[in-house]
Design a protein around this motif. Structure first.
Motif, PDB file in Angstrom:
ATOM      1  N   LEU A  83       1.049  -0.937   0.099  1.00 20.95           N
ATOM      2  CA  LEU A  83       0.052  -0.161  -0.163  1.00 20.95           C
ATOM      3  C   LEU A  83       0.824   1.263  -0.061  1.00 20.95           C
ATOM      4  N   SER A  84       1.867   1.375   1.098  1.00 21.39           N
ATOM      5  CA  SER A  84       2.565   2.313   1.072  1.00 21.39           C
ATOM      6  C   SER A  84       3.839   2.995  -0.933  1.00 21.39           C
ATOM      7  N   GLN A  85       2.575   1.957  -1.600  1.00 20.77           N
ATOM      8  CA  GLN A  85       3.916   2.280  -2.596  1.00 20.77           C
ATOM      9  C   GLN A  85       3.181   2.549  -3.593  1.00 20.77           C
ATOM     10  N   ILE A  86       1.750   3.317  -3.728  1.00 18.16           N
ATOM     11  CA  ILE A  86       0.881   3.289  -4.588  1.00 18.16           C
ATOM     12  C   ILE A  86       1.066   4.990  -4.483  1.00 18.16           C
ATOM     13  N   ARG A  87       0.686   5.724  -6.023  1.00 19.99           N
ATOM     14  CA  ARG A  87       0.550   6.968  -5.094  1.00 19.99           C
ATOM     15  C   ARG A  87      -0.760   7.378  -5.386  1.00 19.99           C
ATOM     16  N   PRO A  88      -0.646   8.542  -5.018  1.00 18.27           N
ATOM     17  CA  PRO A  88      -2.696   8.636  -4.854  1.00 18.27           C
ATOM     18  C   PRO A  88      -3.365   9.182  -6.355  1.00 18.27           C
ATOM     19  N   VAL A  89      -4.894   9.087  -6.332  1.00 20.99           N
ATOM     20  CA  VAL A  89      -5.213   9.060  -7.076  1.00 20.99           C
ATOM     21  C   VAL A  89      -5.129  10.644  -7.946  1.00 20.99           C
ATOM     22  N   GLY A  90      -5.222  10.570  -8.653  1.00 16.35           N
ATOM     23  CA  GLY A  90      -5.308  11.946  -9.483  1.00 16.35           C
ATOM     24  C   GLY A  90      -3.369  12.340  -9.457  1.00 16.35           C
ATOM     25  N   ALA A  91      -2.797  12.075  -9.164  1.00 21.38           N
ATOM     26  CA  ALA A  91      -1.293  11.812  -9.611  1.00 21.38           C
ATOM     27  C   ALA A  91      -0.629  12.152 -10.834  1.00 21.38           C
ATOM     28  N   LEU A  92      -0.038  13.601 -10.872  1.00 20.54           N
ATOM     29  CA  LEU A  92       0.532  13.685 -12.181  1.00 20.54           C
ATOM     30  C   LEU A  92       1.522  12.553 -13.046  1.00 20.54           C
ATOM     31  N   ASP A  93       1.654  12.648 -14.115  1.00 20.31           N
ATOM     32  CA  ASP A  93       2.679  11.741 -14.918  1.00 20.31           C
ATOM     33  C   ASP A  93       4.449  11.775 -14.426  1.00 20.31           C
ATOM     34  N   LEU A  94       4.272  10.645 -13.550  1.00 21.45           N
ATOM     35  CA  LEU A  94       6.578  10.868 -13.798  1.00 21.45           C
ATOM     36  C   LEU A  94       7.044  11.732 -14.929  1.00 21.45           C
ATOM     37  N   LYS A  95       6.924  11.124 -15.813  1.00 21.06           N
ATOM     38  CA  LYS A  95       7.526  11.170 -17.550  1.00 21.06           C
ATOM     39  C   LYS A  95       7.466  12.458 -17.616  1.00 21.06           C
ATOM     40  N   ASN A  96       6.164  13.324 -17.576  1.00 21.92           N
ATOM     41  CA  ASN A  96       5.859  15.114 -17.562  1.00 21.92           C
ATOM     42  C   ASN A  96       6.457  15.775 -16.740  1.00 21.92           C
ATOM     43  N   HIS A  97       6.626  15.833 -15.584  1.00 22.98           N
ATOM     44  CA  HIS A  97       6.529  16.229 -13.901  1.00 22.98           C
ATOM     45  C   HIS A  97       7.336  15.633 -12.870  1.00 22.98           C
ATOM     46  N   GLU A  98       8.232  16.669 -12.423  1.00 20.35           N
ATOM     47  CA  GLU A  98       9.091  16.249 -11.852  1.00 20.35           C
ATOM     48  C   GLU A  98       8.415  16.289 -10.032  1.00 20.35           C
ATOM     49  N   PRO A  99       9.014  15.222  -9.647  1.00 18.31           N
ATOM     50  CA  PRO A  99       8.521  15.284  -8.214  1.00 18.31           C
ATOM     51  C   PRO A  99       9.030  15.986  -6.962  1.00 18.31           C
ATOM     52  N   LYS A 100       8.257  16.698  -6.278  1.00 15.28           N
ATOM     53  CA  LYS A 100       9.165  17.808  -5.272  1.00 15.28           C
ATOM     54  C   LYS A 100       9.074  17.133  -3.813  1.00 15.28           C
ATOM     55  N   TYR A 101       8.298  15.974  -4.575  1.00 18.43           N
ATOM     56  CA  TYR A 101       8.652  15.375  -1.968  1.00 18.43           C
ATOM     57  C   TYR A 101       8.463  13.757  -2.482  1.00 18.43           C
ATOM     58  N   SER A 102       9.301  12.528  -1.455  1.00 12.21           N
ATOM     59  CA  SER A 102       8.896  11.160  -1.220  1.00 12.21           C
ATOM     60  C   SER A 102       7.806  10.966  -0.490  1.00 12.21           C
ATOM     61  N   GLY A 103       7.854  10.271  -0.839  1.00 10.10           N
ATOM     62  CA  GLY A 103       6.835  10.037   0.771  1.00 10.10           C
ATOM     63  C   GLY A 103       6.627   8.334   0.783  1.00 10.10           C
ATOM     64  N   TYR A 104       7.123   8.152   2.246  1.00  8.41           N
ATOM     65  CA  TYR A 104       7.521   6.302   3.018  1.00  8.41           C
ATOM     66  C   TYR A 104       6.477   6.320   4.589  1.00  8.41           C
ATOM     67  N   SER A 105       6.041   5.137   4.189  1.00 10.18           N
ATOM     68  CA  SER A 105       5.457   5.103   5.422  1.00 10.18           C
ATOM     69  C   SER A 105       5.813   3.868   5.988  1.00 10.18           C
ATOM     70  N   PHE A 106       5.918   3.616   7.243  1.00 14.75           N
ATOM     71  CA  PHE A 106       7.327   2.338   7.864  1.00 14.75           C
ATOM     72  C   PHE A 106       6.177   1.858   8.932  1.00 14.75           C
ATOM     73  N   LEU A 107       6.496   0.559   9.548  1.00 10.52           N
ATOM     74  CA  LEU A 107       5.751  -0.102  10.228  1.00 10.52           C
ATOM     75  C   LEU A 107       6.475   0.357  11.275  1.00 10.52           C
ATOM     76  N   PRO A 108       5.633  -1.059  12.582  1.00  6.57           N
ATOM     77  CA  PRO A 108       6.692  -0.468  14.236  1.00  6.57           C
ATOM     78  C   PRO A 108       8.237  -0.654  14.236  1.00  6.57           C
ATOM     79  N   ASP A 109       8.191  -2.137  12.886  1.00  7.24           N
ATOM     80  CA  ASP A 109       9.522  -2.149  13.287  1.00  7.24           C
ATOM     81  C   ASP A 109      10.591  -1.379  12.624  1.00  7.24           C
ATOM     82  N   GLY A 110       9.993  -0.166  11.892  1.00 10.17           N
ATOM     83  CA  GLY A 110      10.969   0.334  11.110  1.00 10.17           C
ATOM     84  C   GLY A 110      11.173  -0.197   9.538  1.00 10.17           C
TER      85      GLY A 110
END
Length: 185
Positions: free
Chosen positions: A90-117
């Motif tokens: 689930l942590s690897q899914i981009r939000p609905v409506g996210a811009l195409d990475l081929k035509n837009h430069e990312p500004k951020y990266s999102g990470y999700s962690f389990l309790p064990d890190g």
């Protein structure tokens, strides 16, 4: 550890056509528990009291896209029983409506962690809204969420749904329209 019994209505927080399923982890009626969990992206069958039946999903086992009908959806999975392997997918899914990475430069990266890190690789996000949408879609399911800017500096961190950084006051100031609205740089 993988689940070896089928998910049923008892494993769902909400069932029936009266609930919207877009942006939620849903249970699909299948004959194998490892093929029952999906994240609902969209579709004319994804809303409450839907006008159609198509739902576009992402498998939380394989990461592959799937098209199902709303009648195949048992309900929305209770967040507390989502397996760690599914949380990482689930942590690897981009939000609905996210811009195409081929035509837009990312500004951020999102990470999700389990309790064990443990965590999977970051997800590229192109706008502030995409970054906030990522947090909102992950928040019910993930232990810890972090957004980093292009220089890998943390701009937002949450744990168990509680904002750690920036502080509540700083976040309110960022969202204040008098200050120019939301900017996370």
């Amino acid at each position: 550890m993988e689940r070896n019994t089928l998910y049923t209505e008892k494993d769902c927080s909400t069932t029936g056509l009266g609930c919207g399923i877009q942006g939620k982890v849903v249970v699909i009626g299948q004959d194998s528990p490892d093929m029952q969990l999906y994240f609902c992206l969209c579709g004319n069958g994804a809303g409450a009291n839907p006008s159609g039946s198509a739902v576009f999903l992402v498998s939380l086992r394989t990461g592959e896209f799937a098209l199902k009908t709303r009648s195949e959806v048992i309900g929305i999975l209770k967040p507390e029983i989502l397996l760690d392997s599914a949380k990482l997918q689930l942590s690897q899914i981009r939000p609905v409506g996210a811009l195409d990475l081929k035509n837009h430069e990312p500004k951020y990266s999102g990470y999700s962690f389990l309790p064990d890190g443990c965590y999977a690789s970051g997800v590229w996000l192109c706008t502030e809204q995409e970054a906030l949408d990522y947090v909102e879609m992950q928040k019910p399911y993930q232990h810890r969420i972090m957004l980093c800017d292009r220089d890998d500096f943390c701009v937002l961190e949450m744990e168990n749904g509680r904002l750690l950084h920036p502080s509540g006051e700083e976040m309110e100031a960022l969202q204040n329209p008098q200050n120019g609205g939301l900017t996370m740089t």
